[in-house]
Scaffold this active site. Sequence first.
Site, short mmCIF file in Angstrom:
data_model
loop_
_atom_site.label_atom_id
_atom_site.label_comp_id
_atom_site.label_asym_id
_atom_site.label_seq_id
_atom_site.Cartn_x
_atom_site.Cartn_y
_atom_site.Cartn_z
N GLN A 1 -20.56 -0.27 56.07
CA GLN A 1 -19.89 0.58 55.13
C GLN A 1 -19.20 -0.05 54.04
OE1 GLN A 1 -19.41 4.07 55.26
NE2 GLN A 1 -18.29 3.92 53.37
N ASP B 1 -29.26 2.76 54.88
CA ASP B 1 -28.92 3.16 53.63
C ASP B 1 -30.18 2.77 52.56
OD1 ASP B 1 -26.45 3.82 53.00
OD2 ASP B 1 -25.53 1.95 53.86
N LYS C 1 -19.06 10.30 59.53
CA LYS C 1 -20.68 10.20 59.91
C LYS C 1 -20.88 9.99 61.33
CE LYS C 1 -21.00 7.35 55.72
NZ LYS C 1 -21.02 6.38 55.02
#
Length: 282
Positions: free
Chosen positions: A93, A116, A49
């Site tokens: 995460q 997200d 990422k």
Amino acid sequence: MTVIIDGRACAEKILENIKIKTSKLNKKPGLSVILVGENPASKVYVKNKEKKAIEAGFNSNVYRLPENTSKLELLNLIDKLNNEDNTDGILLQLPLPKHLNPSDFLDKIDPKKDVDGFHPINSGKLLNNEKPYVIPCTPKGIIRLLDEYNIEIAEKNAVVIGRSNIVGKPVSMLLLNKNATVTIAHSKTKNLIDVVKQADIIVSATGISNIITKDMVKEGAAVIDVGIIRGEDGKLKGDVDFNNIKDIAGFITPVPGGVGPMTIAMLMENTLELHLLRNNLC
Ligand code: GUN
């Protein structure tokens, strides 16, 4: 003939586009990623990422916190990032170490920085078929692949295997909002074969190797494999018995090179979208 869906090529095209759009902006979009602990798969994902964010021309910050990080320390970091002008997207995460409960933190991320789309405001909007600030990355990438390959969703039977908050539930909502008839199967589903056999679109997101076998797949079905499993030989594989299914399916995603690259591309797209939103540029 089966079409092998090329997620890598599709993702590259999207990332190129993002790079061009970003180069025209006055300010760089900023992505802040928080990684707590030492989960080996998470470390690899976060590194990827970071790399793609830098390539896109973003400000990329990764906060690598030790396994024993306290709830208060993590909440303080989220609060700092919520108030930091250079951060447009915050990604925590998952999974977190056992002593930390994800919902204690995902709820605290500013919904307009929730890259997200996991905040209850964003998941609620998705559930209500309203426009969330952003759509979760993997589900969004799956729908983009179906669109890219002109795979009809409306009026089709879609079976999603897996009911996680990250993939199974949101992708089911997206498919439903696009007028598919959606079944969500999971570890307690009886007669998985009979359920999956009805599907025109199969989305498997279990992390169980070969859970989708040849006898489950209707001829011509689109098979989307979200599993990422490291085999004993060190190679990545998915949920789907690819070699035996690839001649029955109409479309199939490989692992690697299918859904994985799309997740990262959608993360960059979401970061850009949140930057444009926060700066009143859209
Ligand atoms: N872990 C596995 N997939 C994801 C994802 O899409 N977002 C976050 N935050 N964690 C993950």
